[in-house]
Structures are given as structure tokens and as C-alpha cells.
Scaffold this motif. Structure first.
Motif, PDB file in Angstrom:
ATOM      1  N   THR A 329       0.790  -0.903   0.084  1.00 19.66           N
ATOM      2  CA  THR A 329      -0.431   0.124  -0.474  1.00 19.66           C
ATOM      3  C   THR A 329       0.362   1.735   0.269  1.00 19.66           C
ATOM      4  O   THR A 329      -0.049   2.353  -0.095  1.00 19.66           O
ATOM      5  CB  THR A 329      -0.837  -0.250   1.306  1.00 19.66           C
ATOM      6  OG1 THR A 329      -0.175  -0.313   2.660  1.00 19.66           O
ATOM      7  CG2 THR A 329      -1.690  -1.863   0.897  1.00 19.66           C
ATOM      8  N   LEU A 330       2.291   1.504   0.269  1.00 16.81           N
ATOM      9  CA  LEU A 330       2.819   2.320   0.500  1.00 16.81           C
ATOM     10  C   LEU A 330       3.911   2.434  -1.104  1.00 16.81           C
ATOM     11  O   LEU A 330       4.192   3.779  -0.826  1.00 16.81           O
ATOM     12  CB  LEU A 330       4.174   2.265   1.397  1.00 16.81           C
ATOM     13  CG  LEU A 330       4.138   1.650   2.840  1.00 16.81           C
ATOM     14  CD1 LEU A 330       5.047   1.628   3.851  1.00 16.81           C
ATOM     15  CD2 LEU A 330       3.203   2.311   3.456  1.00 16.81           C
ATOM     16  N   LEU A 331       3.152   1.339  -1.418  1.00 22.10           N
ATOM     17  CA  LEU A 331       4.094   1.834  -2.776  1.00 22.10           C
ATOM     18  C   LEU A 331       3.107   2.856  -4.696  1.00 22.10           C
ATOM     19  O   LEU A 331       2.083   2.947  -4.084  1.00 22.10           O
ATOM     20  CB  LEU A 331       4.406   0.212  -3.490  1.00 22.10           C
ATOM     21  CG  LEU A 331       5.105  -0.567  -3.304  1.00 22.10           C
ATOM     22  CD1 LEU A 331       5.325  -2.000  -3.572  1.00 22.10           C
ATOM     23  CD2 LEU A 331       6.103   0.196  -3.078  1.00 22.10           C
ATOM     24  N   ASP A 332       3.837   2.878  -5.816  1.00 22.38           N
ATOM     25  CA  ASP A 332       2.724   3.388  -6.357  1.00 22.38           C
ATOM     26  C   ASP A 332       1.806   2.492  -7.374  1.00 22.38           C
ATOM     27  O   ASP A 332       2.181   1.124  -6.591  1.00 22.38           O
ATOM     28  CB  ASP A 332       2.801   4.448  -7.916  1.00 22.38           C
ATOM     29  CG  ASP A 332       4.874   5.268  -7.642  1.00 22.38           C
ATOM     30  OD1 ASP A 332       4.310   5.925  -6.463  1.00 22.38           O
ATOM     31  OD2 ASP A 332       5.712   5.522  -7.506  1.00 22.38           O
ATOM     32  N   PRO A 333       0.992   2.984  -7.742  1.00 25.58           N
ATOM     33  CA  PRO A 333      -0.151   1.984  -8.203  1.00 25.58           C
ATOM     34  C   PRO A 333      -0.010   0.828  -8.755  1.00 25.58           C
ATOM     35  O   PRO A 333      -0.850   0.067  -8.721  1.00 25.58           O
ATOM     36  CB  PRO A 333      -1.599   3.073  -8.577  1.00 25.58           C
ATOM     37  CG  PRO A 333      -1.108   4.410  -7.314  1.00 25.58           C
ATOM     38  CD  PRO A 333       0.413   4.475  -7.611  1.00 25.58           C
ATOM     39  N   ASP A 334       0.632   1.558  -9.510  1.00 27.37           N
ATOM     40  CA  ASP A 334       1.856   0.123 -10.746  1.00 27.37           C
ATOM     41  C   ASP A 334       2.387  -0.471 -10.152  1.00 27.37           C
ATOM     42  O   ASP A 334       2.027  -1.693 -10.314  1.00 27.37           O
ATOM     43  CB  ASP A 334       2.007   0.997 -12.232  1.00 27.37           C
ATOM     44  CG  ASP A 334       1.539   1.727 -13.027  1.00 27.37           C
ATOM     45  OD1 ASP A 334      -0.054   1.642 -12.677  1.00 27.37           O
ATOM     46  OD2 ASP A 334       1.312   2.693 -13.121  1.00 27.37           O
ATOM     47  N   GLU A 335       2.430  -0.172  -9.576  1.00 24.87           N
ATOM     48  CA  GLU A 335       3.914  -1.299  -8.641  1.00 24.87           C
ATOM     49  C   GLU A 335       2.869  -2.061  -7.954  1.00 24.87           C
ATOM     50  O   GLU A 335       3.284  -2.953  -7.366  1.00 24.87           O
ATOM     51  CB  GLU A 335       5.182  -0.863  -7.423  1.00 24.87           C
ATOM     52  CG  GLU A 335       5.932   0.351  -8.723  1.00 24.87           C
ATOM     53  CD  GLU A 335       7.207   0.391  -7.412  1.00 24.87           C
ATOM     54  OE1 GLU A 335       6.889   0.780  -7.055  1.00 24.87           O
ATOM     55  OE2 GLU A 335       8.421   1.477  -8.317  1.00 24.87           O
ATOM     56  N   GLN A 336       1.983  -1.202  -7.256  1.00 21.68           N
ATOM     57  CA  GLN A 336       1.574  -2.523  -5.909  1.00 21.68           C
ATOM     58  C   GLN A 336       0.666  -3.469  -7.306  1.00 21.68           C
ATOM     59  O   GLN A 336       0.486  -4.542  -6.259  1.00 21.68           O
ATOM     60  CB  GLN A 336      -0.187  -1.471  -5.865  1.00 21.68           C
ATOM     61  CG  GLN A 336       0.781  -0.683  -4.632  1.00 21.68           C
ATOM     62  CD  GLN A 336      -0.779   0.403  -3.757  1.00 21.68           C
ATOM     63  OE1 GLN A 336      -2.004  -0.386  -4.414  1.00 21.68           O
ATOM     64  NE2 GLN A 336      -0.745   1.177  -3.970  1.00 21.68           N
ATOM     65  N   GLN A 337      -0.135  -3.639  -7.984  1.00 21.16           N
ATOM     66  CA  GLN A 337      -0.276  -4.686  -8.885  1.00 21.16           C
ATOM     67  C   GLN A 337       0.791  -5.073  -8.777  1.00 21.16           C
ATOM     68  O   GLN A 337       0.701  -6.817  -9.568  1.00 21.16           O
ATOM     69  CB  GLN A 337      -0.791  -3.843 -10.009  1.00 21.16           C
ATOM     70  CG  GLN A 337      -1.390  -4.786 -10.721  1.00 21.16           C
ATOM     71  CD  GLN A 337      -2.733  -5.910 -10.276  1.00 21.16           C
ATOM     72  OE1 GLN A 337      -3.016  -5.524  -8.954  1.00 21.16           O
ATOM     73  NE2 GLN A 337      -3.029  -6.769 -10.715  1.00 21.16           N
ATOM     74  N   ASN A 338       2.317  -5.223  -9.318  1.00 22.75           N
ATOM     75  CA  ASN A 338       2.847  -6.416  -9.376  1.00 22.75           C
ATOM     76  C   ASN A 338       3.760  -6.411  -8.507  1.00 22.75           C
ATOM     77  O   ASN A 338       3.379  -7.860  -7.962  1.00 22.75           O
ATOM     78  CB  ASN A 338       3.878  -5.399 -10.771  1.00 22.75           C
ATOM     79  CG  ASN A 338       3.434  -4.808 -11.984  1.00 22.75           C
ATOM     80  OD1 ASN A 338       2.373  -4.470 -12.659  1.00 22.75           O
ATOM     81  ND2 ASN A 338       4.194  -3.302 -12.164  1.00 22.75           N
ATOM     82  N   VAL A 339       3.790  -6.188  -7.382  1.00 27.78           N
ATOM     83  CA  VAL A 339       3.770  -6.856  -6.700  1.00 27.78           C
ATOM     84  C   VAL A 339       2.885  -7.865  -5.899  1.00 27.78           C
ATOM     85  O   VAL A 339       3.901  -8.910  -5.541  1.00 27.78           O
ATOM     86  CB  VAL A 339       4.510  -5.277  -5.612  1.00 27.78           C
ATOM     87  CG1 VAL A 339       4.773  -6.483  -4.065  1.00 27.78           C
ATOM     88  CG2 VAL A 339       5.929  -4.885  -5.771  1.00 27.78           C
ATOM     89  N   ALA A 340       1.721  -7.254  -6.005  1.00 22.30           N
ATOM     90  CA  ALA A 340       0.568  -8.209  -5.035  1.00 22.30           C
ATOM     91  C   ALA A 340       0.963  -9.656  -6.028  1.00 22.30           C
ATOM     92  O   ALA A 340       1.063 -10.127  -5.323  1.00 22.30           O
ATOM     93  CB  ALA A 340      -0.704  -7.358  -5.390  1.00 22.30           C
ATOM     94  N   GLN A 341       0.650  -9.028  -7.246  1.00 19.72           N
ATOM     95  CA  GLN A 341       1.041 -10.524  -8.604  1.00 19.72           C
ATOM     96  C   GLN A 341       1.821 -11.388  -8.090  1.00 19.72           C
ATOM     97  O   GLN A 341       2.452 -12.400  -7.972  1.00 19.72           O
ATOM     98  CB  GLN A 341       0.903  -9.770  -9.839  1.00 19.72           C
ATOM     99  CG  GLN A 341       0.340 -11.154 -10.582  1.00 19.72           C
ATOM    100  CD  GLN A 341       0.908 -10.233 -12.171  1.00 19.72           C
ATOM    101  OE1 GLN A 341       1.457  -9.134 -12.780  1.00 19.72           O
ATOM    102  NE2 GLN A 341      -0.275 -11.123 -13.171  1.00 19.72           N
ATOM    103  N   LEU A 342       3.376 -10.629  -7.950  1.00 21.53           N
ATOM    104  CA  LEU A 342       4.525 -11.515  -7.666  1.00 21.53           C
ATOM    105  C   LEU A 342       4.526 -12.215  -6.264  1.00 21.53           C
ATOM    106  O   LEU A 342       5.009 -13.763  -5.775  1.00 21.53           O
ATOM    107  CB  LEU A 342       5.772 -10.897  -7.413  1.00 21.53           C
ATOM    108  CG  LEU A 342       6.189 -10.236  -9.091  1.00 21.53           C
ATOM    109  CD1 LEU A 342       7.474  -9.039  -8.267  1.00 21.53           C
ATOM    110  CD2 LEU A 342       6.925 -11.469  -9.616  1.00 21.53           C
ATOM    111  N   LEU A 343       3.785 -11.570  -5.014  1.00 18.67           N
ATOM    112  CA  LEU A 343       3.818 -12.008  -4.217  1.00 18.67           C
ATOM    113  C   LEU A 343       2.978 -13.323  -3.688  1.00 18.67           C
ATOM    114  O   LEU A 343       2.891 -14.556  -3.570  1.00 18.67           O
ATOM    115  CB  LEU A 343       3.040 -11.192  -2.685  1.00 18.67           C
ATOM    116  CG  LEU A 343       4.110 -10.195  -3.109  1.00 18.67           C
ATOM    117  CD1 LEU A 343       3.489  -9.147  -1.500  1.00 18.67           C
ATOM    118  CD2 LEU A 343       5.882 -10.135  -1.609  1.00 18.67           C
ATOM    119  N   ILE A 344       1.713 -13.619  -5.037  1.00 17.81           N
ATOM    120  CA  ILE A 344       0.495 -14.737  -5.248  1.00 17.81           C
ATOM    121  C   ILE A 344       1.849 -15.408  -5.526  1.00 17.81           C
ATOM    122  O   ILE A 344       0.954 -16.557  -5.374  1.00 17.81           O
ATOM    123  CB  ILE A 344      -0.393 -13.894  -6.328  1.00 17.81           C
ATOM    124  CG1 ILE A 344      -1.494 -13.379  -5.436  1.00 17.81           C
ATOM    125  CG2 ILE A 344      -1.371 -15.502  -6.438  1.00 17.81           C
ATOM    126  CD1 ILE A 344      -2.625 -12.224  -6.024  1.00 17.81           C
TER     127      ILE A 344
END
Length: 476
Positions: A329-344
Motif C-alpha cells: 500500500t506504500l508503493l505507487d499504484p502501478d507497482e502495487q499491482q505488480n508486487v501483489a502479483q509476484l507475492l501471489i
């Protein structure tokens, strides 16, 4: 010069028959010497083979450490069955074994997710067995008959091992919906029922005449090879997609509410009958074949689903990844999606598949939140459960960490309030974007294939040929 020529011949002999290489076009296209080409396209993570999913975990883990700063240590989640038991848990397990005649051992609630999947598979096999062979036949078997049958099976299996290994390499199979199996259960899923147009159960099942895997493994070892333990693990992983690993209780509850409860106002908020919910829970824990229908209260089923998720020993998004998900939630919106995907991608297969089913369900519920008119102009009342409302209810059950003590909880109450807000934001975003979260982009697929090419080129050959066959037959 002679040394270079020998090295060249050695590299050629290690290549598969169709040897693939990455195209220079920059669009993630692989081309073979035979002229065949495969252009990688986004695919669902469930369509990847078990081996690809394992390598995808490693690729995602590396990406998270190299490309993003989440301000926390990221640890690869462990499977629930592999977690080291404490002495207290060992004693509790022993006590349960001794008293299982008096008390039923849980089959669904308050146990690791992977064990739930294994229990569901055992339940399904038992039901299939009852349909094929009446139970009466088993009552007259004594222990000597059982030992004799096992010995006969072992002898037959050893004599037919070579034949079955070669014949199973490229068998055509059909997909069965809602089949759940765990790669960690002692008994693997039957090859005849695996997904995919071509079936190879594991790396060691690739036939020498088709891919010369053993020769490739001997001749194409990189300078820095993985440990023997990791290599042995990879050999046991299937080259086919594994069945969707979703607990029976979760899928049953989701299907019931999707069929009967999408127009129910305040679903998941309105109270339920504790007695009826407890009865349903006990039936699932006993392995009863429950068919949820219109006679079951939607609110009772909704409460049962919440209880299952709440009582999991390890939350669905795992304790290891709690801080990482929060910090997205502290990242930029575009990065939030990419990082959440990698974590999944880091999640065990059973967690990932169950999360996908749950998010798909919650998205469907949220789509029916507002009032609307049908094609005849009639008013249809919405269930009032927006993605925010659903995230508020389910977030704390899916993403949490174990607090040390009540004192710590009271001291850090303000910080925990901020974390609670972050948990809700994380899940709300997942509900809204679940369709893309579980897709694997071409660039990551390419990294997975490049990783496999270093150690197992024959495996890459097989996987790409299968991708090529799927591209020629899009309806499969």
C-alpha cells in the motif's frame, strides 16, 4: 581447436531433437531448428505445469528482492504439512490418535490447508470406491488377503515399470473440473486424469526415445548446478498442470451462495443459527458428503465459510507474507499491482488456487451489490455488499499475523488500526483485479523457460511443444 570442436559436439548432443532458442525479435518468441515457433502469451497460473509453478516461485522471489524495496524481509511460505510441529502439537496429535474412536479427527476445520485438500481427495476416492465396489465385499476380507493383494500389486508393478514409463510419456488426457489433489500427498494423482493435451507425470517419465532426457541431464549441466536436494525435488514435480486445489467446503459454500444468495441483503453481515452452522461444520469434519441446496440458509452457509477461513492455522495469504502485502500500500499504484502479483506467485498451490476461487466469488457478490433493473424493467434489490464491505469482513481472516500477547496488542493498538486499514485496502484491490492477478505475463514465462533451459533442455522442448499444440488448438 580440437577441444573447441569436442565442446561443440557435446553441446549439440545435449540438445533436444527440436532444440529451441529465444528469438531476437524481443516479443518472447521461441524458435526451433525445425522451423516451429511459439510466441508466449499471458496464461493463467493454473495452466502451468507443477514444475513451472515451482520455478515461477523462484523467479518471483528473485524479482521481489532485486526490483522492489518493500522495507521488510520476504520469506518463501512453507507448506502447512511441512511445518515443524512443536512438542505440544505432537502430544495433541498423539492424544487425538488415541481417542479417535471417541472423537472424530477434523477433516476440514482448524487444520492445515494442504491436509484439507488431502482429506478431500481421500473422501472422493472413497466415494468413487463405494460406487464401484459395494462395501459388503470389504467386510469378508481378512488381513492375509490384504497382504497377498499388496504383494501381487508390488510384483506386477515392478515387472511393468519400464513399460508403463515409456507408454505414459505422451498420452492424451481430458480435463476434469473441480478435481483437487495435493502434490505433497503421498499418492500422486492418476496420470490418466491429469490436465493437458499431452501427459508426462514428472521429469523422470520422459522417454529416452522421445527426448533423451537422461543424456541431456548428463551433458548440459551448468557450471553452478543446484543442490542435489533441489534437483531431486524438481525431478518429482509433474510436467502437467495439477488439479485445482480448492477445499470442498469452500467450493460448496461459494456455489451455494452464487446460486441462492446473490440477492440476499447483508450477506455475511446478518446473523446465522449457531446450532445449524455447528452441525454443518461437524458434518464436513466427519467427511459427510453434504449437498448444500435451497433448504440450507444462505446466512448459515456464509457463516460457515467465514469460520473455515478464520480457523485456518495459517491464514490463506500466509504469515510469512503479511508485512510484504501490507507494505504494498506504500508503493505507487502501478507497482502495487505488480508486487501483489509476484507475492501471489510465492504462495503454495493450494493457497493460490483457493484464493483465486474466493476472489472470483467475492467479485461476483460485489457485482450484485447495487439495485438494478432486469430486462423486463423489474427492480432487483442489490445485496449491499460492495468490495469495500467484503474486504472489511474477509480481510482480517485472510491476512493477519499472530500477536504475541494481549499486552502487545493494547500497546500497539493505533499501529494495528493502520495495519487493519491496509489489510482492507489490499483485499479490496485484489477483488477488483483478481482476473489479472493470476495471469502470468510472457516475460516471466520466458524467465522460467530460460531457468529450465540451463538444467533441463528436454523439459523446455516438451513444454514448448505443448504450448505450440495448444496454440494450434485454441478450443482445447
Amino acid at each position: 581447436m580440437l577441444v573447441e570442436w569436442r565442446a561443440y559436439c557435446k553441446s549439440i548432443s545435449a540438445r533436444p531433437l527440436h532444440y529451441w532458442k529465444m528469438s531476437s525479435l524481443g516479443d518472447f518468441t521461441w524458435s526451433s531448428l525445425s522451423g516451429r515457433s511459439v510466441r508466449l502469451a499471458p496464461v493463467a497460473i493454473q495452466s502451468l505445469s507443477e514444475l513451472e509453478r515451482a520455478r515461477l516461485q523462484e523467479v518471483a522471489f528473485t524479482r521481489l528482492h532485486q526490483d522492489y524495496d518493500l522495507g521488510c524481509q520476504i520469506t518463501m511460505p512453507k507448506d502447512g504439512q511441512k511445518r515443524k510441529k512443536s512438542l505440544r502439537r505432537k502430544l495433541d496429535s498423539l492424544a487425538k490418535e488415541k481417542s479417535k474412536d471417541k472423537e472424530c479427527v477434523p477433516q476440514a476445520f482448524s487444520i492445515p490447508l494442504s491436509q484439507v485438500i488431502a482429506n478431500d481427495r481421500t473422501h472422493r476416492q472413497r466415494q468413487d470406491g463405494y460406487r464401484q465396489d459395494p462395501p459388503q465385499r470389504e467386510e469378508h476380507k481378512d488381513s492375509s488377503d490384504l497382504v497377498s493383494s499388496i504383494l501381487q500389486f508390488a510384483t506386477k508393478r515392478s515387472s511393468n515399470k519400464e513399460l508403463s514409463s515409456s507408454n505414459s510419456s505422451l498420452s492424451s488426457t481430458s480435463e476434469t473440473a473441480n478435481e483437487s489433489t495435493s502434490p505433497n500427498t503421498p499418492e500422486a494423482a492418476p496420470r490418466a486424469r491429469r490436465r493437458g493435451g499431452m501427459s508426462v507425470d514428472s521429469i523422470t517419465d520422459l522417454d529416452d526415445n522421445q527426448s533423451r532426457l537422461l543424456e541431456a541431464l548428463q551433458l548440459s549441466l551448468p557450471a553452478e548446478t543446484p543442490s542435489k536436494k533441489e534437483k531431486h525435488r524438481d525431478k518429482r514435480l509433474s510436467l502437467n498442470p495439477i488439479y485445482r486445489q480448492v477445499p470442498r467446503v469452500v467450493d460448496s459454500c461459494c456455489q451455494h451462495i452464487e446460486k441462492y444468495g446473490l440477492q440476499t441483503v447483508g450477506i455475511f453481515r446478518v446473523g446465522s443459527s449457531k446450532k445449524r452452522v455447528r452441525q454443518l461444520r461437524e458434518e464436513f469434519d466427519r467427511g459427510v458428503d453434504i449437498q448444500l441446496d435451497e433448504e440450507h440458509s444462505v446466512h448459515d452457509v456464509a457463516a460457515l465459510l467465514k469460520e473455515f477461513l478464520r480457523d485456518m492455522p495459517d491464514p490463506l495469504l500466509t504469515k510469512e507474507l503479511y508485512t510484504a502485502f501490507i507494505n504494498t500500500t506504500l508503493l505507487d499504484p502501478d507497482e502495487q499491482q505488480n508486487v501483489a502479483q509476484l507475492l501471489i506467485y510465492l504462495l503454495p498451490a493450494c493457497n493460490s488456487d483457493t484464493l483465486h476461487r474466493l476472489l472470483e466469488f467475492l467479485s461476483t457478490v460485489a457485482d450484485h451489490a447495487h439495485d438494478r433493473q432486469d430486462k423486463d424493467g423489474q427492480e432487483i434489490t442489490g445485496n449491499k455488499m460492495t468490495s469495500l464491505n467484503l474486504a472489511t469482513i474477509f480481510g482480517p481472516n485472510l491476512l493477519h499475523k499472530q500477536k504475541s500477547s494481549d499486552k502487545e496488542f493494547s500497546v500497539q493498538s493505533s499501529a494495528r488500526a493502520e495495519e487493519s486499514t491496509a489489510v482492507i485496502a489490499v483485499l479490496q484491490r485484489m477483488i477488483a483485479t483478481y482476473q489479472t492477478l493470476f495471469m502470468v505475463p510472457p516475460e516471466l514465462q520466458n524467465e522460467v523457460l530460460m531457468s529450465l533451459l540451463e538444467t533441463d533442455p528436454d523439459v523446455v522442448d516438451y513444454l514448448l511443444r505443448r504450448k505450440a499444440s495448444h496454440q494450434r488448438s485454441p478450443s482445447r
